[in-house]
Scaffold this motif. Structure first.
Motif, short mmCIF file in Angstrom:
data_model
loop_
_atom_site.label_atom_id
_atom_site.label_comp_id
_atom_site.label_asym_id
_atom_site.label_seq_id
_atom_site.Cartn_x
_atom_site.Cartn_y
_atom_site.Cartn_z
N THR A 80 0.85 -1.19 0.00
CA THR A 80 0.00 0.00 0.00
C THR A 80 0.88 1.24 0.00
N GLY A 81 0.28 2.34 -0.34
CA GLY A 81 1.01 3.60 -0.32
C GLY A 81 1.17 4.13 1.09
N ALA A 82 2.08 5.11 1.24
CA ALA A 82 2.35 5.66 2.56
C ALA A 82 1.34 6.74 2.91
N SER A 83 1.11 6.85 4.20
CA SER A 83 0.27 7.91 4.73
C SER A 83 1.14 8.75 5.66
N GLY A 84 0.89 10.04 5.71
CA GLY A 84 1.74 10.90 6.53
C GLY A 84 0.94 11.82 7.41
N GLN A 85 1.55 12.15 8.56
CA GLN A 85 0.96 13.09 9.51
C GLN A 85 2.12 13.91 10.08
N SER A 86 1.76 15.04 10.66
CA SER A 86 2.77 15.90 11.28
C SER A 86 2.34 16.22 12.70
N THR A 87 3.30 16.28 13.62
CA THR A 87 2.98 16.59 15.00
C THR A 87 4.18 17.27 15.62
N SER A 88 3.91 18.04 16.59
CA SER A 88 5.00 18.66 17.36
C SER A 88 5.24 17.89 18.65
N SER A 89 4.38 16.87 18.87
CA SER A 89 4.52 16.07 20.09
C SER A 89 5.56 14.98 19.86
N LEU A 90 5.95 14.38 20.97
CA LEU A 90 6.89 13.26 20.90
C LEU A 90 6.15 11.91 20.85
N ARG A 91 4.89 11.93 20.55
CA ARG A 91 4.11 10.69 20.40
C ARG A 91 3.02 10.92 19.37
N TYR A 92 2.54 9.84 18.85
CA TYR A 92 1.45 9.96 17.88
C TYR A 92 0.68 8.64 17.85
N ASN A 93 -0.64 8.74 17.74
CA ASN A 93 -1.53 7.56 17.62
C ASN A 93 -1.94 7.41 16.17
N LEU A 94 -1.56 6.28 15.60
CA LEU A 94 -2.01 5.95 14.25
C LEU A 94 -3.32 5.20 14.35
N LEU A 95 -4.34 5.76 13.74
CA LEU A 95 -5.70 5.21 13.88
C LEU A 95 -6.19 4.65 12.55
N SER A 96 -7.33 3.91 12.69
CA SER A 96 -8.03 3.33 11.51
C SER A 96 -7.11 2.44 10.70
N LEU A 97 -6.31 1.70 11.41
CA LEU A 97 -5.42 0.75 10.76
C LEU A 97 -6.14 -0.58 10.56
N SER A 98 -5.55 -1.41 9.77
CA SER A 98 -6.10 -2.74 9.54
C SER A 98 -5.53 -3.69 10.58
N SER A 99 -6.38 -4.56 11.07
CA SER A 99 -5.94 -5.48 12.14
C SER A 99 -4.94 -6.49 11.60
N GLY A 100 -4.02 -6.88 12.52
CA GLY A 100 -3.07 -7.93 12.20
C GLY A 100 -2.22 -7.64 10.99
N THR A 101 -1.89 -6.36 10.79
CA THR A 101 -1.18 -5.96 9.57
C THR A 101 0.20 -5.42 9.93
N PHE A 102 1.15 -5.71 9.09
CA PHE A 102 2.54 -5.27 9.29
C PHE A 102 2.71 -3.86 8.74
N TYR A 103 3.09 -2.95 9.63
CA TYR A 103 3.26 -1.55 9.24
C TYR A 103 4.73 -1.15 9.45
N THR A 104 5.26 -0.34 8.50
CA THR A 104 6.55 0.31 8.66
C THR A 104 6.30 1.79 8.94
N ILE A 105 6.85 2.27 10.05
CA ILE A 105 6.60 3.64 10.51
C ILE A 105 7.92 4.42 10.42
N THR A 106 7.85 5.59 9.82
CA THR A 106 9.04 6.45 9.65
C THR A 106 8.76 7.81 10.27
N VAL A 107 9.69 8.28 11.09
CA VAL A 107 9.57 9.59 11.73
C VAL A 107 10.80 10.43 11.34
N ILE A 108 10.56 11.63 10.87
CA ILE A 108 11.62 12.59 10.50
C ILE A 108 11.43 13.85 11.33
#
Length: 569
Positions: A80-108
């Motif tokens: 699947t394609g990547a989805s992106g979000q921006s935050t100024s916090s040191l944490r983030y909740n990724l929502l509406s994900l698919s269950s039991g799915t392998f995700y690669t998360i990148t933070v810059i």
């Protein structure tokens, strides 16, 4: 060109350039330049659900207090394609994900002038959803079958961890790729808790689902019919070698495929009552623990059939008719047996709708014993013995052996097909009764010239009498007296006589014979005189007068001799 070192990451610096020529200098305008920010600290997944991931990281090194710092977060699953979000916090909740799915998360880290740091990556699975409708059912004494429905949004790479434990300790674990499995190697009659967990990958487990089941207890052994009668059967059996106090027994009785009743008991025997006599029943015993049943152990037995009632035996000279009333309950057949002198003469087995049997070709004047046996399956029940006799055959024809004026001696042929010593004769006359073993009798003190009806019957066992044989016989009448001539001529002789006991129906036979014995005349008269004519003169004749009863029974003849007279010269 100038290079500045030792600067802080993610900062904005004002840079001016001054041109120097000798004693002269010229400062340029100030230019704002920023350093590239440091990447964030290591990514940490602090919480996972079936549709969300919580990511946390630390402030990039040497950037504490740096202004205008934000973070770009991007995530993608395989294919699947990547989805992106921006935050100024040191944490983030990724929502509406698919269950039991392998995700690669990148933070810059994004610093001033939108300069981005080197990316920091992590990969993780969302949690799979739990299985649905988990059930456990006993398969045997040592195994249980588990079944479930795949989780919602199931993935092809899912596996299922199956764990099981008894009341005290874990027992085993296995991993399967199907939505069912058999769990072997368990103890009989024991309760187990089973846990099924969806596994998307190592360390990525769904919420466990639990269920509970007992294995089947062992079946009983040595099921026996211990005692039975017409309406009750007692069963007994042996307990299992691993018998547990929690066990009970469900004991069922059925008839022709339909259950009659069942009971629960904790002891190894039970007596069923109020059963139908002579019926076939199937009995089953099942061990039960918390509603889980062992394999059934069965046996079959008949109740004893009932005994026939109102049995009766009625004989003729050569037959015995046996009747009875059917007993209560079921009867397959009847066996009817007839005995003589404790020796079986004959027997017949009849269908259950027959209540009568005629034994043929028996001997007359014999005592017979009859027994009716009810048959149901392998069981029989005999009636009481009923004793009766066939009637004797009648005596043969009577014959008069001798008669006098006061007696009659008669005889008769012995009855056919009867053994000497097994019968007697009753002789009846004038209301008198004489019993004798001989086939003759002398009846005395009778009146002369009298008709007697004499009846003879054969008397057999149980004083049964044959049909009567009757004859009518006269005693001899008295002879005439005073026979004499009352006048003689050359051709005639007049005879006269007396009858001392003249009775109605008497007649007299008058016979005249020549001297040589040849018969001249024979005539019967009803009075006491007779003129004999047609004789020869001067001849000797024999004159005989005999009294006759109505049936021709003769008295002793009386004779006289006379000459006829001569004609005158």
């Amino acid at each position: 060109m100038a290079s500045f070192t030792g600067l802080q990451s993610g900062r904005v610096y004002a840079v001016t350039v001054t041109a120097v020529a000798g004693h002269f200098s010229n400062q340029s305008a100030t230019c704002q330049l920023a350093t590239v920010p440091n990447p964030p600290g290591p990514l940490n997944i602090t919480e996972r659900t079936t549709n969300s991931l919580s990511v946390q990281w630390k402030t990039p090194g040497l950037m504490t207090g740096a202004p205008d710092i934000s973070y770009n977060i991007s995530y993608r699953s395989t294919g699947t394609g990547a989805s992106g979000q921006s935050t100024s916090s040191l944490r983030y909740n990724l929502l509406s994900l698919s269950s039991g799915t392998f995700y690669t998360i990148t933070v810059i880290t994004v610093g001033p002038q939108d300069l981005g740091s080197a990316p920091v990556n992590t990969s993780v699975y969302t949690l799979p959803k739990p299985v649905v409708s988990l059930t456990a059912s006993p398969l045997s004494t040592s195994s249980v079958k588990l079944q479930w429905t795949d989780p919602v949004d199931v993935k092809s790479y899912y596996s299922y961890r199956v764990q099981y434990s008894n009341a005290t300790v874990p027992v085993g674990e296995k991993t399967v790729n199907t939505s069912f499995t058999d769990v072997p190697g368990l103890e009989p009659g024991t309760g187990y808790t089973f846990t099924v967990t969806t596994v998307a990958a190592a360390g990525s487990d769904g919420i466990p689902e639990h269920t509970f089941s007992y294995t089947k207890p062992k079946a009983v052994s040595n099921l026996l019919v211990e005692d039975l009668n017409t309406s009750a059967i007692k069963l007994s059996w042996s307990e299992q070698d691993d018998h547990k106090p929690t066990y009970s027994y469900l004991v069922t009785v059925s008839k022709r495929g339909s259950m009659v009743t069942n009971v629960s008991t904790t002891v190894e025997s039970y007596t069923f009552t109020h059963l139908q006599p002579g019926d076939s029943y199937t009995f089953s015993v099942v061990t039960v623990v918390q509603g889980v049943k062992s394999d059934s152990v069965e046996t079959s037995s008949y109740t004893k059939p009932g005994v026939v009632t109102n049995i009766a035996a009625t004989g003729t000279t050569t037959t015995m008719n046996v009747t009875w009333d059917a007993p209560v309950g079921q009867v397959d057949s009847y066996t009817v047996t007839i005995y003589n002198d404790n020796v079986m003469e004959n027997n017949h087995t009849l269908s259950n709708d027959s209540l009568e049997l005629v034994f043929q070709n028996l001997k007359p004047g014999k005592v017979y014993v009859v027994r009716v046996v009810t048959n149901s399956g392998p069981l029989t029940e005999a009636s009481l013995n009923v004793t009766n006799a066939t009637y004797p055959n009648p005596p043969g024809t009577q014959m008069v052996e001798d008669q006098t004026t006061g007696s009659i001696n008669i005889s008769w042929a012995r009855p056919l097909d009867m053994d000497l010593g097994q019968y007697r004769f009753s002789v009846f006359h004038l209301g008198q009764h004489n019993l004798t073993e001989h086939n003759w009798i002398l009846l005395e003190n009778l009146q002369s010239g009298t008709l007697y009806n004499i009846t003879v019957v054969t008397v057999g066992p149980l004083d049964y009498q044959s049909t009567a044989v009757t004859t009518a016989n006269y005693t001899r009448p008295h002879s005439v007296s005073g026979l004499t001539e009352a006048g003689i001529t050359p051709t005639d002789v007049t005879l006269v006589w007396d009858q001392p006991e003249n009775k109605a129906g008497y007649s007299f036979k008058v016979e005249v014979t020549y001297p040589n014995g040849s018969l001249f005349i024979s005539v019967t008269v009803n009075n006491t005189t007779r003129i004999v004519t047609g004789l020869q003169s001067g001849s000797n004749y024999t004159f005989t007068v005999t009294t006759l009863t109505e049936d021709g029974t003769m008295a002793t003849p009386v004779k006289v001799f006379y000459y006829t007279s001569m004609f005158p010269w």
